[in-house]
Design a protein around this motif. Structure first.
Motif, PDB file in Angstrom:
ATOM      1  N   UNK A   1      -8.493  11.426  -4.783  1.00 52.98           N
ATOM      2  CA  UNK A   1      -7.435  10.148  -4.818  1.00 52.98           C
ATOM      3  C   UNK A   1      -5.993  10.409  -6.212  1.00 52.98           C
ATOM      4  N   UNK A   2      -6.506  12.157  -6.587  1.00 46.39           N
ATOM      5  CA  UNK A   2      -5.808  13.379  -7.043  1.00 46.39           C
ATOM      6  C   UNK A   2      -5.344  13.003  -8.911  1.00 46.39           C
ATOM      7  N   UNK A   3      -5.745  11.704  -9.462  1.00 46.84           N
ATOM      8  CA  UNK A   3      -6.404  11.272 -10.742  1.00 46.84           C
ATOM      9  C   UNK A   3      -6.984  12.348 -12.303  1.00 46.84           C
TER      10      UNK A   3
ATOM     11  N   UNK B   1      -7.952   1.133  -6.502  1.00 40.93           N
ATOM     12  CA  UNK B   1      -6.877   0.438  -6.605  1.00 40.93           C
ATOM     13  C   UNK B   1      -5.328   1.299  -6.941  1.00 40.93           C
ATOM     14  N   UNK B   2      -5.273   2.147  -8.197  1.00 42.72           N
ATOM     15  CA  UNK B   2      -4.814   3.308  -8.741  1.00 42.72           C
ATOM     16  C   UNK B   2      -4.215   3.482  -7.885  1.00 42.72           C
ATOM     17  N   UNK B   3      -5.200   4.438  -7.035  1.00 46.09           N
ATOM     18  CA  UNK B   3      -4.970   5.667  -6.100  1.00 46.09           C
ATOM     19  C   UNK B   3      -3.943   4.662  -5.131  1.00 46.09           C
ATOM     20  N   UNK B   4      -4.270   2.944  -4.253  1.00 44.92           N
ATOM     21  CA  UNK B   4      -3.677   3.003  -3.152  1.00 44.92           C
ATOM     22  C   UNK B   4      -2.157   2.482  -3.984  1.00 44.92           C
ATOM     23  N   UNK B   5      -2.222   1.798  -5.313  1.00 50.23           N
ATOM     24  CA  UNK B   5      -0.675   1.903  -5.850  1.00 50.23           C
ATOM     25  C   UNK B   5       0.244   2.673  -6.454  1.00 50.23           C
ATOM     26  N   UNK B   6      -0.281   4.019  -5.998  1.00 52.71           N
ATOM     27  CA  UNK B   6       0.631   5.341  -5.848  1.00 52.71           C
ATOM     28  C   UNK B   6       0.679   5.760  -7.965  1.00 52.71           C
ATOM     29  N   UNK B   7      -0.113   4.716  -8.212  1.00 51.72           N
ATOM     30  CA  UNK B   7      -0.903   5.151  -9.875  1.00 51.72           C
ATOM     31  C   UNK B   7      -0.968   7.018 -10.701  1.00 51.72           C
TER      32      UNK B   7
ATOM     33  N   UNK C   1      -0.179  -3.487 -14.457  1.00 54.14           N
ATOM     34  CA  UNK C   1      -0.742  -4.651 -15.281  1.00 54.14           C
ATOM     35  C   UNK C   1       0.552  -5.690 -15.131  1.00 54.14           C
ATOM     36  N   UNK C   2       1.517  -4.812 -15.232  1.00 56.51           N
ATOM     37  CA  UNK C   2       2.527  -6.052 -15.641  1.00 56.51           C
ATOM     38  C   UNK C   2       2.783  -7.134 -14.595  1.00 56.51           C
TER      39      UNK C   2
END
Length: 348
Positions: free
Chosen positions: A252-254, A284-290, A300-301
């Protein structure tokens, strides 16, 4: 009071001999069904009257043929045996990994490398291989160093396994030496355990000592940080837990910062450690490019805006809902998805 076992009869006629190393190192970690398949396989190899087939083994053990094939693949991965599954209904030498009734097993237990049957040539095997391995110039010093770390004279099995790291996994002698050092320093002198780590490093494309050290430091630092965030102390991450952490960092590279934030949200939502739950957040964060905290805040917003829009839409539609004795209650509204997930998990 300690209960002792006193054997009154222990039959040894027509017996199959097992190396102590198999019993001490391989058997405790193996599935019981896998052990039964292996023992029966050794028995059938010495019985020329009984065809060696997947269906035959399955019938004797009351297993499915898939269970038998799964056991064979397990032992092959451990390096204890090698085999081909041949379709006897097909052409010469054709291989078939299906579960046809005509499927035969062509098996070669690796008695020279892993505990096996202790057959007629076992003594010659040990003497010849020990001499052969020790005379290989590139391995001679490595084997000596390995003996110092492990605190014992290497068996033929040990030497064959170390040679496998060098010849088949493509590890340098320096990397193998560091591998053994790393395992011993962490309290593991079992060649079986060392082999597992070697295979893991090979899968992760670790080719140099520097690569291994970076991986060890990163995994160790992240692993203990994640356990601390979960409120777990006094132990190192388990293998399955380390696999999660490697996926979060490598696949995921996080960053560790984001991983710990997901751990914190996990504890806030379900009030208990859960690598699965944290995985769902990070995926979910990974798939949304976080990539950083600002991306999380933006996500979140957007979520809360969408949730507010849904609430307004529900409120505007509610007066149109007719009420009767079957529909005379207020619908439950969850504050957010974390709350819903927490309730679902706690209800299981």
């Amino acid at each position: 009071m300690m209960k002792q076992i006193k054997l009154k009869r222990c039959r040894q006629d027509n017996a199959i001999l097992l190396d102590h190393e198999f019993i001490d190192q391989y058997m405790p970690e193996a599935n019981g069904e896998y052990v039964k398949v292996y023992l029966l396989l050794l028995r059938l190899l010495n019985d020329t009257k009984t065809p060696l087939t997947v269906s035959g083994i399955a019938d004797i053990l009351d297993d499915t043929e898939k269970d038998v094939i799964r056991a064979l693949k397990y032992w092959k991965k451990q390096g204890i045996l090698d085999f081909d599954i041949l379709d006897t209904n097909g052409g010469p030498g054709s291989k078939d990994h299906s579960s046809d009734k005509g499927t035969a097993v062509s098996s070669e237990p690796q008695a020279d490398s892993v505990p096996g049957t202790g057959g007629e040539d076992s003594s010659a095997l040990s003497d010849n291989n020990i001499t052969q391995f020790r005379n290989r110039k590139e391995l001679k010093e490595l084997l000596f160093v390995a003996e110092q770390y492990l605190g014992k004279t290497l068996s033929a099995t040990d030497m064959k396994t170390i040679t496998y790291f060098y010849d088949n996994l493509g590890m340098s002698t320096d990397l193998i030496e560091y591998l053994i050092e790393y395992c011993v320093e962490n309290g593991h002198k079992s060649i079986h355990y060392i082999q597992k780590v070697a295979l893991s490093w090979s899968d992760r494309k670790i080719k140099t000592v520097e690569d291994a050290k970076r991986s060890v430091v990163s995994c160790s630092k992240s692993g203990y940080a994640v356990l601390k965030a979960f409120g777990i102390t006094g132990r190192a991450p388990a293998a399955s837990e380390s696999a999660y952490i490697r996926r979060w960092e490598n696949d995921y590279g996080l960053s560790l910062e984001l991983i710990l934030e997901a751990c914190s949200r996990t504890m806030s939502s379900i009030h208990q450690p859960s690598f699965d739950y944290t995985e769902s957040i990070l995926k979910s964060w990974y798939e949304n490019g976080v990539k950083n905290r600002k991306d999380i805040e933006a996500l979140d917003l957007a979520y809360h805006k969408e949730k507010g829009s849904d609430k307004r839409r529900t409120a505007s539609e509610s007066p149109n809902i007719s009420r009767n004795k079957f529909n005379n209650f207020e619908g439950r509204v969850y504050e957010d998805m974390d709350d819903l997930t927490r309730k679902l998990i706690q209800s299981k």
